[in-house]
Design a protein around this motif. Structure first.
Motif, PDB file in Angstrom:
ATOM      1  N   ASP A 232       0.785  -1.136   0.023  1.00 35.64           N
ATOM      2  CA  ASP A 232       0.032  -0.076   0.025  1.00 35.64           C
ATOM      3  C   ASP A 232       0.952   1.329   0.008  1.00 35.64           C
ATOM      4  OD1 ASP A 232      -1.914   1.934   0.550  1.00 35.64           O
ATOM      5  OD2 ASP A 232      -3.016   1.064   2.011  1.00 35.64           O
ATOM      6  N   PHE A 233       1.295   1.550  -1.243  1.00 35.43           N
ATOM      7  CA  PHE A 233       2.185   2.753  -1.336  1.00 35.43           C
ATOM      8  C   PHE A 233       1.906   4.154  -0.673  1.00 35.43           C
ATOM      9  CE2 PHE A 233       2.877   0.278  -5.289  1.00 35.43           C
ATOM     10  CZ  PHE A 233       4.115  -0.333  -5.084  1.00 35.43           C
ATOM     11  N   ASP A 234       0.580   4.177  -0.499  1.00 36.94           N
ATOM     12  CA  ASP A 234       0.009   5.637   0.075  1.00 36.94           C
ATOM     13  C   ASP A 234       0.144   5.526   1.655  1.00 36.94           C
ATOM     14  OD1 ASP A 234      -0.465   6.885  -2.250  1.00 36.94           O
ATOM     15  OD2 ASP A 234      -2.566   5.885  -2.443  1.00 36.94           O
ATOM     16  N   GLN A 235      -0.158   4.388   2.343  1.00 30.21           N
ATOM     17  CA  GLN A 235      -0.212   4.010   3.668  1.00 30.21           C
ATOM     18  C   GLN A 235       0.817   3.655   4.510  1.00 30.21           C
ATOM     19  OE1 GLN A 235      -2.882   5.616   5.215  1.00 30.21           O
ATOM     20  NE2 GLN A 235      -3.608   6.314   3.240  1.00 30.21           N
ATOM     21  N   GLN A 236       1.648   2.731   3.558  1.00 26.08           N
ATOM     22  CA  GLN A 236       2.607   2.134   4.385  1.00 26.08           C
ATOM     23  C   GLN A 236       3.679   2.753   5.136  1.00 26.08           C
ATOM     24  OE1 GLN A 236       5.043   1.438   0.335  1.00 26.08           O
ATOM     25  NE2 GLN A 236       5.741   0.056   1.885  1.00 26.08           N
TER      26      GLN A 236
ATOM     27  N   ASP B 166       0.944  -2.301  -6.645  1.00 30.60           N
ATOM     28  CA  ASP B 166      -0.011  -1.885  -5.808  1.00 30.60           C
ATOM     29  C   ASP B 166      -0.838  -3.069  -5.197  1.00 30.60           C
ATOM     30  OD1 ASP B 166      -2.059   0.630  -4.985  1.00 30.60           O
ATOM     31  OD2 ASP B 166      -3.272  -0.915  -5.840  1.00 30.60           O
TER      32      ASP B 166
END
Length: 307
Positions: A99-103, A162
């Motif tokens: 999860d590129f946005d949340q990791q 993703d």
């Protein structure tokens, strides 16, 4: 100073050899600092990349299961990832869903290119292909938009996509990464046991034994220690060789000065000025050698550690 320069002009080759040998010996000692420098560099990288304290493969989990684990006592954060064994260009590898946005753990760091913008783009290890190339993964075409990796997968040629695009193939996140408030060994084992119990309530389970990384350790600490030990032994050998050369060269210089002192004493010279003259030469050689050897040792240890 003029006396020292005069002595240097009398035997420049031997004095330069002494300076070089002593500088090399001091520089070789710097190699012994490689384990400390390498460990510090590696642990700094682990912190910046968000290396987890517990890593375990599981049956496919949904977001609710991950949230329940994150609420356990002692857990600072819990995240799900998806790992899919795939074949591309006749090579068996792994497609890692993140999860590129949340990791906050296993942070993907780019060396060039950009992050994937949709489910048809991937970031790969550098040897995978050029940016802009298409990689066919299990009959599905992905465009390579960047090169990079995470610390955990640094020794593998893998592709990163993703999370949703991989979860659609695995049926859920099948890799659980956990950061603990206290990363002691006993605390991590207690968290793993509690996590196993939580997952079992909904018929989920670990499919492999958990990997624990207590006290800020990394998966390759043992490898780094072995390599550093080997480098340290080579440094000791190099230092001994340099010291032997230094001893030989210094002995030659002292022999010459002994004869000179004997002649000067016979002509009425006093012992104290003669000893002072020899000490000045020795101090000058040592000072120049240290000025060269200390930066050399720092450079060698840092260069090898980062390699």
């Amino acid at each position: 100073m003029s006396g020292i320069l005069h002595q240097f002009r009398r035997a420049p080759g031997r004095i330069l050899a002494s300076i070089f040998a002593l500088a090399l010996a001091v520089g070789a000692i710097g190699v012994l600092a490689v384990p400390t420098v390498a460990g510090g560099t590696l642990h700094s990288a682990a912190k910046s990349s968000g290396l987890a304290d517990i890593v375990v493969t599981t049956t496919p989990l949904d977001a609710d299961q991950i949230a329940r684990v994150a609420e356990l006592d002692g857990v600072a954060a819990a995240e799900g990832e998806a790992v899919l064994a795939v074949t591309t260009a006749a090579i068996e590898t792994d497609l890692i869903g993140l999860d590129f946005d949340q990791q906050s753990m296993d942070v993907l760091e780019l060396t060039d290119g950009r992050m994937p913008a949709d489910g048809h783009e991937i970031v790969t290890s550098p040897g995978f292909g050029e940016i802009g190339d298409s990689a066919v993964v299990d009959d599905t075409s992905f465009e390579i938009v960047g090169h990079g990796g995470t610390l955990w997968w640094s020794d593998s040629a893998v592709a990163y996509a993703d999370l949703d695009s991989v979860v659609s193939r695995t049926g859920g996140t099948n890799r659980l990464v956990i950061t603990a408030v206290d990363d002691g060994v006993d605390e991590l084992r207690a968290i793993a046991d509690a996590t196993r119990d939580v997952l079992a309530e909904r018929s989920d389970a670990f499919t492999e034994f958990p990997v624990y990384l207590p006290d800020g350790s990394t998966p390759i600490d043992a490898d780094i220690e072995q390599v550093s030990t080997l480098i340290g032994l080579l440094g000791i050998v190099a230092g001994l060789v340099a010291l032997v050369l230094l001893a030989s060269t210094t002995n030659t210089l002292i022999t010459e000065r002994t004869r000179e002192v004997a002649v000067m004493r016979a002509l009425g010279g006093r012992a104290r000025p003669l000893r002072r003259r020899l000490r000045r030469i020795a101090i000058a050689i040592t000072a120049v050698a240290l000025a060269v050897g200390l930066p050399l040792g720092v450079l060698i240890s840092n260069l090898i550690a980062r390699m």
